[in-house]
Each structure stands twice: as structure tokens, then as C-alpha cells.
Design an enzyme around this catalytic site. Structure first.
Site, short mmCIF file in Angstrom:
data_model
loop_
_atom_site.label_atom_id
_atom_site.label_comp_id
_atom_site.label_asym_id
_atom_site.label_seq_id
_atom_site.Cartn_x
_atom_site.Cartn_y
_atom_site.Cartn_z
N ASP A 74 0.79 -1.07 0.05
CA ASP A 74 -0.04 -0.01 -0.02
C ASP A 74 0.73 1.15 0.00
OD1 ASP A 74 -2.19 1.92 -0.02
OD2 ASP A 74 -3.26 0.69 1.50
C1 NOJ Z 1 -4.02 3.78 -0.20
C2 NOJ Z 1 -5.15 2.83 -0.01
O1 NOJ Z 1 -5.22 2.30 1.27
C3 NOJ Z 1 -5.43 1.92 -1.08
O2 NOJ Z 1 -6.51 1.45 -0.80
C4 NOJ Z 1 -5.16 2.49 -2.35
O3 NOJ Z 1 -5.30 1.51 -3.23
C5 NOJ Z 1 -3.91 3.45 -2.40
N1 NOJ Z 1 -3.76 4.21 -1.48
C6 NOJ Z 1 -3.51 3.92 -3.74
O4 NOJ Z 1 -4.15 4.96 -4.01
#
Ligand code: NOJ
Length: 762
Positions: free
Chosen positions: A318
């Protein structure tokens, strides 16, 4: 149960903690799809394109991947493991940089948050024409509930309890996103959540593992289609692995501490379903589980996901999560953070640059080996191969979306209609007649265009969204509609002159989603004051609740005769709401999550375990509250219809099942109302005596039936042996002989369940 519906149970998880030395990352051929490694591909030698195919891309997949890896410098290898944003959208705390120089040096393997055929093509050109090895990029983007055409938030879509719909909306989203250069989406979000304080409950399918398993299967099918190489398919990333939906006190990014049993029964099965369905990627969650951050979780990532499930796809961190291992308190610097993540099996570093900056040092310190780096690089290259990018790096930047715009809008309207849950309808007040001449629309959500879309609207601009006001105007072109967004405007509106008032209450889109936890997930005081003034006027009124979560508002459910959960419905919100208010369609949405009546009841869900002292309001020494009932405001599965479909009988045959046998549960239904409609029937199981206490209700299947007025119908469910299994004391599946209660109803409310007992004999 449908064939395969219980596989999540059949292979219930138990991770074996193996020592690091024993485990060797093994590369095995991709299981399906074109571009399979080791198999001759018709696309091995495509004609050279004007865009310029690097000669290496003209070799067979296995040869070219091997040849590439052999040719790569360490910096280029690490580059394939680096994902940065190109800045069209910001979805995390670390700012975007200009990736062009990095692309030229081969130091970036994928980009996120960039879409648009021209925009992605420009970046791809640099990667394939100006970097030394010409390795194509892939583009990742959060297509959470639609790309341009926005569908209801996943929690709303879950309320339709319809896997075909879930698949169809993912397919449409994939077609739109791929036409704009997106190769991979960071979806589906498979976080079971039982806590409406957590803002991200909006992005997932709610509280139930089986519903989440079905959502996983449908979404992966919808996004990926038959082959990843299809230019209209996008790779799916199942996220957030695992238990992200259970943060302490509902606070986003907070620590999680759940038992191995709860992981096995609740949080892991959806990921197993995603892997079984062929999901190309997995994203570990930000949180730790009992002190081990998921980004570095060797037992779950390496041993369970890769070792036990045999997942061969790509693990993408993430946003900034690898560097955050330092803040978690398990790494001292970027080199340690990078080595922990790589060792656990995280292939791609999204946005933290921990791999770029930390892996060379980690290698020098002997914390990782180049073979580990090669294994991750190989997985990334195989993904690019499966996506067809080596054969045509521009394949998703020129394709035309397959469905015409009007069909997509119609699909969005249908999905939105079916997400709406009619929570209360005394009178019944709904459906409304279309003869009104004057109505009032009161509340901040009455004409709030971008709020209709919800917290994660992809590339869907608000311009195309239909507001509640617009939906009503289209339905009642000759009716006067007075709009009052707040108390001041209400003062100028003659509520008593309105034949009907529609209260448009709830959250703005930004009050749900990521980083949007709320300690008090209710309605703000000014909305309460507004609603109370309207309800005190005595005019007939219906309240619409726009939100990304169940809102705790017992006063509203007490005072209003009619309330609908309208979530965030997407592009066609206003039309869909009008369709239900005026009865152009039956109200068919059902709650995928238990709706609490007080914040103190959270976490609240249907599948709780029994207490030794079950709640008994007459006995003080039982599991109750002094200041609140234990019952929720609305049970899981609750939702009213305009039709009058009732369950008339439940039978289970045979009454005694033996090993290898199956039970058929037949549910008779009558439509005793004056309108045709649809009902959803839930089948729960209760194992009253087992070596490990089982939940009071376990959802095993659900199905819908449509009946015309006066019609009768039958639903049949099949439960095979696996339906009666549960993780035993060693967490391996076991079926224990004895009595089982089959509980069938239109919700989990005990008052509407019919129970039939059968026996399982070993
Ligand atoms: C953080 C989020 O937790 C995740 O769900 C997302 O895919 C990423 N950012 C990318 O935007």
C-alpha cells in the site's frame, strides 16, 4: 449452495510457520490466460509496430523474461519493483514527483494515479523508447466503484446481494478504465468490517465473510474477464490483506488484534476466494496484526498466501507502507524496512522509495539476496507479460470501451436502484403517487452533485452525476419543488404548503472512505435540528440517508415514518432515488451490515458467538446494557419491499445426512401483496453443540426470487458436507456429528427466522 460456494470453508486456512531457510521462492508457470509461460504463444512474434517494439519483446515470453533479468543491472531490477504516482490524483500523504527522469533510467516499473489514453501513452513511450531495456510500464489506478460511470459504493452495491450485478459493474468499469490506459486496478476491496466508525466500511461488502467471498469472485471475474491480455481487461488487486476492517476503536490505520481463528473464519476466506478466482495481485494492509505489520507478515504473506494458497501473482504494497514499517516500530531504517517487506514477499513498493533507496544497502548488509530481488522482478515481468504489454505496450491506450454510454448509464441506474434499502415505511407512505403539485426538498444533500458519487469516484467527474433534485424534476416535470439546503433557507420555505417533504440528510462524500473514521457516526446537530423541525410540522415526510456507513440516529428512526438508506449511489443517484420513491421499481436492497442503534453497541454483527449468559432483560446477570437494548436498530439483511412476499414454509431433506451427503432446503414463498416484486432469502446455519462454540448464525447462502402479485414460488438451497464444517481446535476443517439448525429468513432478525433441525451423522 452453489457449486464451489463453500470452497472458502473447504480449504480453511492454517498457516504453517516455516523457517526461512527451508523456503525457496519457486517460479511456476501462470495458470491461465494468454502469455502463459512455457507455452508457445501466437503473439510471440508480432509485427513490429510504429510505436517501436524493442527487439527483446519479440522473443518468446520465457526467453525474454530470462534474457531481460540476465541483462538487468541491480538498479534496473529494483526499478521494476518501484511504483510512483504521476500525479493526476493524490491518494496518499507522499507527494507525487515527476517520474520522467526515473523512467528514462529504468528506475520505475509502474505508475499509479495516471489515466487517459494520451497521458498514459506519453509515459509508456518514454519507458519503451527511451529507457535502456525498453520494458513497458503498467498503470495502476483505484477503480473502486466505477471509472467514468460511477456505480454505488461497494457497501451499497453489496445491498443488492447479486453476484451477476457485481460482476457486470466491474466489467463496465474495466472497459472504461482500460480504454484510458489503466492495466491494473487496486480493487476489489475485501475488508470485512463490523464497525461503522471506520470510514472505509464504505469501500467493502460489509460484515459477512460469505458475502465478501462472493463479491471477491464476482469482481475478479468482472475486472479480469477471460484473459488478462484482453485489452478490455484490467488486472485485479485484492486488498487489503488482512483484517484491515477491524482497526482498534474504528480508527483508520490503527492496530488490529484478532485471533488466528477469527482470521481463518472471517478475514482470510475472501482472499482465498480472490486467489482461487485468479486475482493477479494482492495488496497487504497498512495495519499490523498482533504486532506484525502486514507489509512484513511472513506467516501470512509468504507462508499462507504464497506457500499454502500457491499465489503466484504480484504483491503490491500500500501507499508508502514499506517506509511506514519504521513508524510501526519494526525497522530501524529504510534498508531494514525494505528487507522485511521483500522477505515477506512484497514485490512492488508503492510510493515509499524504500526499495529504491534501501534495497542496495540491504543487499550490502546481507539482509536480502539478489535471488530474492530476481524472484520479485520475475513476478512483475510475468504480470506485464500476462497483461500483453510486451507484445503491445499501448494495447490499453487505443481500445474502445465495448458498451455504449447509454447502456452504461442504464446499468448504473439499475445498480443504484438495487442498492437502496427501504429501512422503514409506516403507512405505507411509499411508493408515492405521481400527482403531487408541490413538494419540498430539505437538507444539505438535496442538490449536492459531487456527494452523489461517494468517496472514491475514480475518474468520474461530478458533472455527469444526477442530484436528488434533478431526479425528482425529471420524474415530476410539472410539480413545484421548493429546495431548502439549511435552516436559513428552510425559514423562507412554506413547509405547510408542501404536500410532501423529502429530507435529504447524511454525510458528504468526504466523511466516508479512507482517513475518514468518525467517533460518532451519526447525523450532525444542524441536520438533526432541520429534520426535527420538518417532522414536527406534521407534513408527510420521507428521509433519505446518504452515507458510506450505517448512521447511528435512533431519534430519526423513531420520529420519521419513512427512511431509506441511499448510501452514495453514483452517477445516476437522483434518477434511481426517484425510481424507488415513486415505485417504478420495487425496493429490493437489503442491509449487508447490521445497523447499530448506539455507538456503544459497536462492533455489532449477526455472526456473534453465543454467551454463557445470553441477553435476558429480566435477568440482570446476563449479557445486556443498562442503558440500551442489545438488539440493533436494523438486523443484517433487513430491508422492506413494496410487494408482500412472505415465506410460507421451510423444509430440509433428508433429515439425517451422512458423510458425503447433502441437504436440500426448500423454501416456499407467496406474494400476498398487490404489487409484483422481489425478495431476498438468507440461509444461516447454527451448530448448537460443537467442540468450539460456533456463531449464533453463520450465513451459508442467499438467493432472490421475483414474484407477481398472488404468485407462489420456491427457492432451493443445497448444503453439502463442507457447509457443516468449521475450523476445529487445530484450525483444520472438521465436521462434527450432531444436530444442526437451518435458519431461513428475510433477515438475521431472530423474529423472522424459521428454524428446521437436521442431524449430521459421521
Ligand atoms: C491507499 C489505500 O489504502 C489503497 O486502498 C489505495 O489503493 C492506495 N492508497 C492507492 O491509491
Amino acid at each position: 449452495l452453489r457449486e464451489g460456494g463453500l470452497a472458502g470453508r473447504r480449504a480453511v486456512a492454517r498457516w504453517e510457520i516455516q523457517s526461512q531457510e527451508k523456503w525457496e521462492p519457486v517460479f511456476r508457470p501462470a495458470l491461465r490466460g494468454e502469455g502463459q509461460i512455457g507455452r508457445p504463444s501466437p503473439f510471440d512474434f508480432p509485427p513490429r509496430r510504429a510505436e517501436g517494439l524493442h527487439p527483446r519483446r519479440r522473443r518468446s515470453p520465457v526467453t525474454r523474461i530470462d534474457a531481460l533479468i540476465a541483462d538487468m543491472t541491480l538498479a534496473e531490477k529494483i526499478g521494476q519493483l518501484v511504483m510512483v504516482t504521476a500525479g493526476q490524483a493524490t491518494t496518499g500523504p507522499v507527494a507525487a514527483s515527476d517520474p520522467v527522469a526515473l523512467l528514462r533510467e529504468g528506475r520505475v516499473g509502474s505508475l499509479l494515479n495516471l489515466w487517459g489514453a494520451a497521458e498514459t501513452r506519453a509515459m509508456q513511450r518514454i519507458a519503451v523508447n527511451e529507457s535502456r531495456l525498453g520494458i513497458p510500464l503498467f498503470f495502476g489506478f483505484d477503480v473502486i466503484h466505477g471509472h467514468r460511470t460511477i456505480f454505488p459504493i461497494p457497501l451499497g452495491e453489496a445491498a443488492a446481494f447479486d453476484a451477476d450485478l457485481w460482476e457486470a459493474t466491474a466489467r463496465t468499469a474495466a472497459e472504461e478504465a482500460s480504454a484510458e490506459g489503466v492495466d491494473l486496478t487496486f480493487a476489489p476491496m475485501l475488508d470485512v468490517c463490523r464497525d461503522p466508525r471506520w470510514g472505509r466500511i464504505a469501500e467493502g461488502p460489509g460484515e459477512d465473510p460469505l458475502v465478501t467471498v462472493r463479491m471477491a469472485e464476482a469482481k475478479v471475474r468482472g475486472f479480469q474477464g477471460d484473459a488478462l491480455s484482453d485489452p478490455r481487461s484490467v488486472a485485479a488487486t485484492a486488498k487489503h490483506f488482512a483484517a484491515y476492517g477491524a482497526p482498534t476503536a474504528g480508527r483508520d490505520y490503527a492496530s488490529v488484534d484478532v485471533s488466528e481463528r477469527t482470521l481463518c473464519e472471517v478475514y482470510l476466506p475472501p482472499f482465498e476466494a480472490a486467489v482461487r478466482s485468479g486475482a493477479a495481485a494482492i495488496m497487504p494492509a497498512f495495519n499490523d496484526v498482533a504486532g506484525v505489520p502486514m507489509t512484513a507478515h511472513v506467516p501470512l504473506l509468504r507462508d499462507w498466501l504464497r506457500g499454502r494458497l500457491g499465489f503466484e501473482g504480484v504483491v503490491i504494497s500500500d501507499y508508502n507502507a514499506i517506509a511506514e514499517l519504521i513508524a510501526h516500530g519494526v525497522a530501524d531504517d529504510l534498508a531494514e524496512a525494505a528487507s522485511l517487506a521483500l522477505t515477506a514477499g512484497v514485490d512492488i513498493d508503492m510510493m515509499s522509495l524504500a526499495y529504491a533507496q534501501g534495497l542496495p544497502e540491504a543487499l550490502a548488509r546481507g539482509l536480502v539476496t539478489e535471488a530474492q530481488i530476481d524472484a520479485s522482478v520475475r513476478r512483475v515481468l510475468v504480470l506485464k507479460e500476462r497483461l500483453g504489454l510486451f507484445d503491445d505496450p499501448f494495447r490499453r491506450q487505443s481500445s474502445q470501451a465495448g458498451v455504449v454510454a447509454s447502456a452504461r448509464r442504464e446499468r448504473a441506474r439499475e445498480a443504484a436502484r438495487r442498492a437502496i434499502v427501504l429501512l422503514k415505511n409506516d403507512g405505507p407512505l411509499l411508493p408515492l403517487a405521481r400527482s403531487y403539485e408541490r413538494i419540498a426538498l430539505v437538507g444539505p444533500l438535496a442538490d449536492a452533485r459531487s456527494d452523489m458519487l461517494g468517496p472514491w469516484a475514480g475518474a468520474g467527474g461530478p458533472a455527469a452525476a444526477v442530484t436528488i433534485l434533478e431526479g425528482l424534476r425529471a420524474t415530476l416535470p410539472d410539480c413545484r419543488i421548493d429546495v431548502a439546503a439549511d435552516a436559513a433557507a428552510l425559514g423562507e420555505t412554506d413547509i405547510n404548503a408542501a404536500e410532501f417533504v423529502i429530507l435529504c440528510l447524511g454525510e458528504t462524500a468526504r466523511m466516508s472512505g479512507e482517513a475518514a473514521s468518525r467517533a460518532e457516526p451519526g447525523l450532525p446537530d444542524d441536520q438533526r435540528a432541520l429534520a426535527e423541525r420538518v417532522l414536527a410540522s406534521g407534513r408527510p415526510a420521507v428521509a433519505l440517508l446518504s452515507s458510506g456507513r450505517p448512521l447511528v440516529a435512533p431519534w430519526l428512526f423513531e420520529a420519521a415514518s419513512c427512511v431509506l438508506a441511499t448510501w452514495f449511489l453514483g452517477t445516476q443517484a437522483g434518477h434511481a432515488i426517484a425510481d424507488i420513491l415513486f415505485g417504478r421499481a420495487d425496493a429490493t436492497g437489503r442491509l449487508p451490515v447490521t445497523w447499530p442503534r448506539a455507538i456503544g453497541q459497536i462492533p455489532i454483527f449477526a455472526g456473534q458467538r453465543p454467551s454463557g449468559r445470553p441477553a435476558n432483560p429480566k435477568d440482570p446477570y446476563t449479557s445486556t446494557y443498562l442503558d440500551c437494548p442489545v438488539e440493533p436498530q436494523f438486523a443484517f439483511g433487513h430491508g422492506l419491499s413494496f410487494s408482500g412476499i412472505v415465506i410460507t414454509g421451510v423444509e430440509a431433506e433428508p433429515g439425517t445426512v451422512r458423510r458425503g451427503g447433502r441437504v436440500t432446503v426448500t423454501v416456499g414463498l407467496d406474494n400476498r401483496g398487490g404489487r409484483g416484486g422481489e425478495e431476498t432469502v438468507f440461509l444461516f446455519l447454527r451448530d448448537p453443540v460443537a467442540s468450539v462454540a460456533r456463531p449464533v448464525l453463520e450465513l451459508k447462502d442467499f438467493a432472490r426470487i421475483g414474484l407477481a402479485p398472488g404468485d407462489r414460488g420456491v427457492l432451493r438451497f443445497r448444503l453439502d458436507e463442507a457447509a457443516f464444517a468449521f475450523p476445529g481446535s487445530d484450525l483444520e476443517p472438521v465436521v462434527e456429528p450432531g444436530a444442526f439448525e437451518i435458519c431461513v429468513g428475510t433477515s438475521a432478525d431472530p423474529a423472522c427466522l424459521r428454524r428446521v433441525t437436521i442431524r449430521f451423522e459421521g
